[in-house]
Scaffold this motif. Structure first.
Motif, PDB file in Angstrom:
ATOM      1  N   ALA A  23       0.836  -1.201   0.000  1.00  0.00           N
ATOM      2  CA  ALA A  23       0.000   0.000   0.000  1.00  0.00           C
ATOM      3  C   ALA A  23       0.870   1.250   0.000  1.00  0.00           C
ATOM      4  CB  ALA A  23      -0.938  -0.001   1.197  1.00  0.00           C
ATOM      5  N   GLY A  24       1.951   1.228   0.778  1.00  0.00           N
ATOM      6  CA  GLY A  24       2.884   2.363   0.813  1.00  0.00           C
ATOM      7  C   GLY A  24       3.540   2.570  -0.543  1.00  0.00           C
ATOM      8  N   LYS A  25       3.946   1.475  -1.187  1.00  0.00           N
ATOM      9  CA  LYS A  25       4.554   1.570  -2.520  1.00  0.00           C
ATOM     10  C   LYS A  25       3.558   2.153  -3.525  1.00  0.00           C
ATOM     11  CE  LYS A  25       7.841  -2.287  -2.375  1.00  0.00           C
ATOM     12  NZ  LYS A  25       8.135  -3.627  -2.916  1.00  0.00           N
ATOM     13  N   MET A  26       2.331   1.659  -3.455  1.00  0.00           N
ATOM     14  CA  MET A  26       1.310   2.147  -4.378  1.00  0.00           C
ATOM     15  C   MET A  26       1.041   3.635  -4.150  1.00  0.00           C
ATOM     16  SD  MET A  26      -1.306  -1.124  -4.460  1.00  0.00           S
ATOM     17  CE  MET A  26      -2.616  -0.209  -5.190  1.00  0.00           C
ATOM     18  N   HIS A  27       1.020   4.034  -2.892  1.00  0.00           N
ATOM     19  CA  HIS A  27       0.801   5.445  -2.558  1.00  0.00           C
ATOM     20  C   HIS A  27       1.945   6.299  -3.106  1.00  0.00           C
ATOM     21  CE1 HIS A  27      -0.468   8.998  -0.400  1.00  0.00           C
ATOM     22  NE2 HIS A  27       0.741   9.087   0.144  1.00  0.00           N
ATOM     23  N   LEU A  28       3.189   5.846  -2.912  1.00  0.00           N
ATOM     24  CA  LEU A  28       4.353   6.590  -3.410  1.00  0.00           C
ATOM     25  C   LEU A  28       4.348   6.665  -4.937  1.00  0.00           C
ATOM     26  CD1 LEU A  28       7.214   5.384  -1.023  1.00  0.00           C
ATOM     27  CD2 LEU A  28       6.148   7.641  -1.126  1.00  0.00           C
ATOM     28  N   GLU A  29       3.998   5.556  -5.578  1.00  0.00           N
ATOM     29  CA  GLU A  29       3.933   5.547  -7.038  1.00  0.00           C
ATOM     30  C   GLU A  29       2.858   6.514  -7.541  1.00  0.00           C
ATOM     31  OE1 GLU A  29       3.363   1.446  -8.061  1.00  0.00           O
ATOM     32  OE2 GLU A  29       5.472   0.947  -7.748  1.00  0.00           O
ATOM     33  N   ALA A  30       1.714   6.549  -6.860  1.00  0.00           N
ATOM     34  CA  ALA A  30       0.648   7.477  -7.239  1.00  0.00           C
ATOM     35  C   ALA A  30       1.105   8.926  -7.059  1.00  0.00           C
ATOM     36  CB  ALA A  30      -0.610   7.211  -6.417  1.00  0.00           C
ATOM     37  N   GLN A  31       1.845   9.185  -5.967  1.00  0.00           N
ATOM     38  CA  GLN A  31       2.365  10.540  -5.744  1.00  0.00           C
ATOM     39  C   GLN A  31       3.355  10.924  -6.837  1.00  0.00           C
ATOM     40  OE1 GLN A  31       3.925  10.444  -1.694  1.00  0.00           O
ATOM     41  NE2 GLN A  31       2.610  12.199  -1.210  1.00  0.00           N
ATOM     42  N   LEU A  32       4.249   9.985  -7.169  1.00  0.00           N
ATOM     43  CA  LEU A  32       5.234  10.254  -8.227  1.00  0.00           C
ATOM     44  C   LEU A  32       4.535  10.543  -9.552  1.00  0.00           C
ATOM     45  CD1 LEU A  32       8.201   7.764  -7.748  1.00  0.00           C
ATOM     46  CD2 LEU A  32       8.342  10.211  -8.127  1.00  0.00           C
ATOM     47  N   ALA A  34       1.521  11.680  -9.987  1.00  0.00           N
ATOM     48  CA  ALA A  34       0.858  12.984  -9.882  1.00  0.00           C
ATOM     49  C   ALA A  34       1.871  14.118 -10.051  1.00  0.00           C
ATOM     50  CB  ALA A  34       0.127  13.110  -8.548  1.00  0.00           C
ATOM     51  N   GLU A  35       3.051  13.947  -9.452  1.00  0.00           N
ATOM     52  CA  GLU A  35       4.098  14.968  -9.583  1.00  0.00           C
ATOM     53  C   GLU A  35       4.565  15.075 -11.036  1.00  0.00           C
ATOM     54  OE1 GLU A  35       7.202  14.156  -6.763  1.00  0.00           O
ATOM     55  OE2 GLU A  35       5.885  14.485  -5.049  1.00  0.00           O
ATOM     56  N   ARG A  36       4.712  13.936 -11.716  1.00  0.00           N
ATOM     57  CA  ARG A  36       5.117  13.946 -13.126  1.00  0.00           C
ATOM     58  C   ARG A  36       4.072  14.660 -13.973  1.00  0.00           C
ATOM     59  NH1 ARG A  36       6.337   7.942 -12.780  1.00  0.00           N
ATOM     60  NH2 ARG A  36       8.447   7.899 -11.940  1.00  0.00           N
ATOM     61  N   GLU A  37       2.799  14.349 -13.714  1.00  0.00           N
ATOM     62  CA  GLU A  37       1.725  14.998 -14.465  1.00  0.00           C
ATOM     63  C   GLU A  37       1.724  16.506 -14.220  1.00  0.00           C
ATOM     64  OE1 GLU A  37      -1.896  13.008 -13.405  1.00  0.00           O
ATOM     65  OE2 GLU A  37      -1.388  11.206 -14.546  1.00  0.00           O
ATOM     66  N   THR A  38       1.926  16.887 -12.967  1.00  0.00           N
ATOM     67  CA  THR A  38       1.983  18.317 -12.628  1.00  0.00           C
ATOM     68  C   THR A  38       3.163  18.976 -13.343  1.00  0.00           C
ATOM     69  OG1 THR A  38       0.973  17.899 -10.480  1.00  0.00           O
ATOM     70  CG2 THR A  38       2.181  19.962 -10.716  1.00  0.00           C
ATOM     71  N   GLU A  39       4.299  18.293 -13.338  1.00  0.00           N
ATOM     72  CA  GLU A  39       5.487  18.819 -14.010  1.00  0.00           C
ATOM     73  C   GLU A  39       5.228  18.995 -15.499  1.00  0.00           C
ATOM     74  OE1 GLU A  39       9.505  16.824 -14.037  1.00  0.00           O
ATOM     75  OE2 GLU A  39       9.232  17.142 -11.889  1.00  0.00           O
ATOM     76  N   ILE A  40       4.582  17.996 -16.104  1.00  0.00           N
ATOM     77  CA  ILE A  40       4.285  18.062 -17.536  1.00  0.00           C
ATOM     78  C   ILE A  40       3.337  19.226 -17.817  1.00  0.00           C
ATOM     79  CG2 ILE A  40       3.073  16.867 -19.408  1.00  0.00           C
ATOM     80  CD1 ILE A  40       4.237  14.234 -18.231  1.00  0.00           C
ATOM     81  N   ILE A  41       2.328  19.372 -16.988  1.00  0.00           N
ATOM     82  CA  ILE A  41       1.363  20.466 -17.169  1.00  0.00           C
ATOM     83  C   ILE A  41       2.053  21.820 -17.009  1.00  0.00           C
ATOM     84  CG2 ILE A  41      -0.660  21.577 -16.136  1.00  0.00           C
ATOM     85  CD1 ILE A  41      -1.692  18.694 -15.537  1.00  0.00           C
ATOM     86  N   GLU A  42       2.892  21.949 -15.991  1.00  0.00           N
ATOM     87  CA  GLU A  42       3.600  23.213 -15.767  1.00  0.00           C
ATOM     88  C   GLU A  42       4.539  23.519 -16.925  1.00  0.00           C
ATOM     89  OE1 GLU A  42       5.416  22.611 -11.959  1.00  0.00           O
ATOM     90  OE2 GLU A  42       3.596  23.173 -10.857  1.00  0.00           O
ATOM     91  N   THR A  43       5.229  22.495 -17.425  1.00  0.00           N
ATOM     92  CA  THR A  43       6.141  22.687 -18.553  1.00  0.00           C
ATOM     93  C   THR A  43       5.356  23.107 -19.793  1.00  0.00           C
ATOM     94  OG1 THR A  43       7.666  21.045 -17.672  1.00  0.00           O
ATOM     95  CG2 THR A  43       7.888  21.576 -20.002  1.00  0.00           C
ATOM     96  N   ALA A  44       4.226  22.456 -20.023  1.00  0.00           N
ATOM     97  CA  ALA A  44       3.395  22.812 -21.176  1.00  0.00           C
ATOM     98  C   ALA A  44       2.880  24.242 -21.050  1.00  0.00           C
ATOM     99  CB  ALA A  44       2.228  21.836 -21.310  1.00  0.00           C
ATOM    100  N   ALA A  45       2.474  24.635 -19.854  1.00  0.00           N
ATOM    101  CA  ALA A  45       1.983  25.999 -19.645  1.00  0.00           C
ATOM    102  C   ALA A  45       3.101  27.016 -19.865  1.00  0.00           C
ATOM    103  CB  ALA A  45       1.403  26.144 -18.240  1.00  0.00           C
ATOM    104  N   ALA A  46       4.296  26.713 -19.354  1.00  0.00           N
ATOM    105  CA  ALA A  46       5.426  27.624 -19.544  1.00  0.00           C
ATOM    106  C   ALA A  46       5.790  27.724 -21.024  1.00  0.00           C
ATOM    107  CB  ALA A  46       6.632  27.143 -18.733  1.00  0.00           C
ATOM    108  N   THR A  47       5.743  26.601 -21.722  1.00  0.00           N
ATOM    109  CA  THR A  47       6.047  26.607 -23.153  1.00  0.00           C
ATOM    110  C   THR A  47       5.014  27.427 -23.916  1.00  0.00           C
ATOM    111  OG1 THR A  47       7.077  24.427 -22.969  1.00  0.00           O
ATOM    112  CG2 THR A  47       6.414  25.131 -25.170  1.00  0.00           C
ATOM    113  N   ALA A  48       3.746  27.238 -23.571  1.00  0.00           N
ATOM    114  CA  ALA A  48       2.682  28.003 -24.232  1.00  0.00           C
ATOM    115  C   ALA A  48       2.858  29.499 -23.977  1.00  0.00           C
ATOM    116  CB  ALA A  48       1.312  27.539 -23.747  1.00  0.00           C
TER     117      ALA A  48
END
Length: 112
Positions: A23-32, A34-48
């Motif tokens: 459960a801890g591994k799954m939680h950490l993987e979900a957090q990672l 989510a962070e990757r998705e946030t990073e991608i969104i932020e990068t896309a917004a900065a690029t735009a």
């Protein structure tokens, strides 16, 4: 029986620990993720935003070039008008000089 109960309890604790670790591994993987998705969104917004800023800069430069061309055309027209005015003045002066010469010639003829 006590040993069997202890073994069952230990196995139960081991299973619970394994489930908790999973459960801890799954939680950490979900957090990672989510962070990757946030990073991608932020990068896309900065690029735009960077692309939009570059487009605005190009538009401003284009507008400035157009204004500069219009000013140059106005200056060229003004220079052409000034040249035409000078030419007209020169023609008028030449016509006046010819008229004066003709008048002088007529008065010289009258004197003779």
């Amino acid at each position: 029986a006590a040993a069997a109960a202890a073994a069952a309890a230990t196995a139960s604790v081991d299973v619970a620990a394994a489930v908790a670790v999973d459960a801890g591994k799954m939680h950490l993987e979900a957090q990672l993720e989510a962070e990757r998705e946030t990073e991608i969104i932020e990068t896309a917004a900065a690029t735009a935003a960077a692309v939009e800023a570059a487009e605005m800069r190009l538009k401003d430069e284009h507008d400035a070039d157009e204004k500069k061309k219009q000013r140059m055309k106005k200056k060229e027209r003004a220079a052409a008008l000034a040249a035409a005015s000078v030419a007209a003045a020169a023609l008028a002066a030449a016509a006046l000089a010819a008229s004066a010469n003709a008048a002088l010639s007529d008065s010289d003829d009258d004197l003779c």
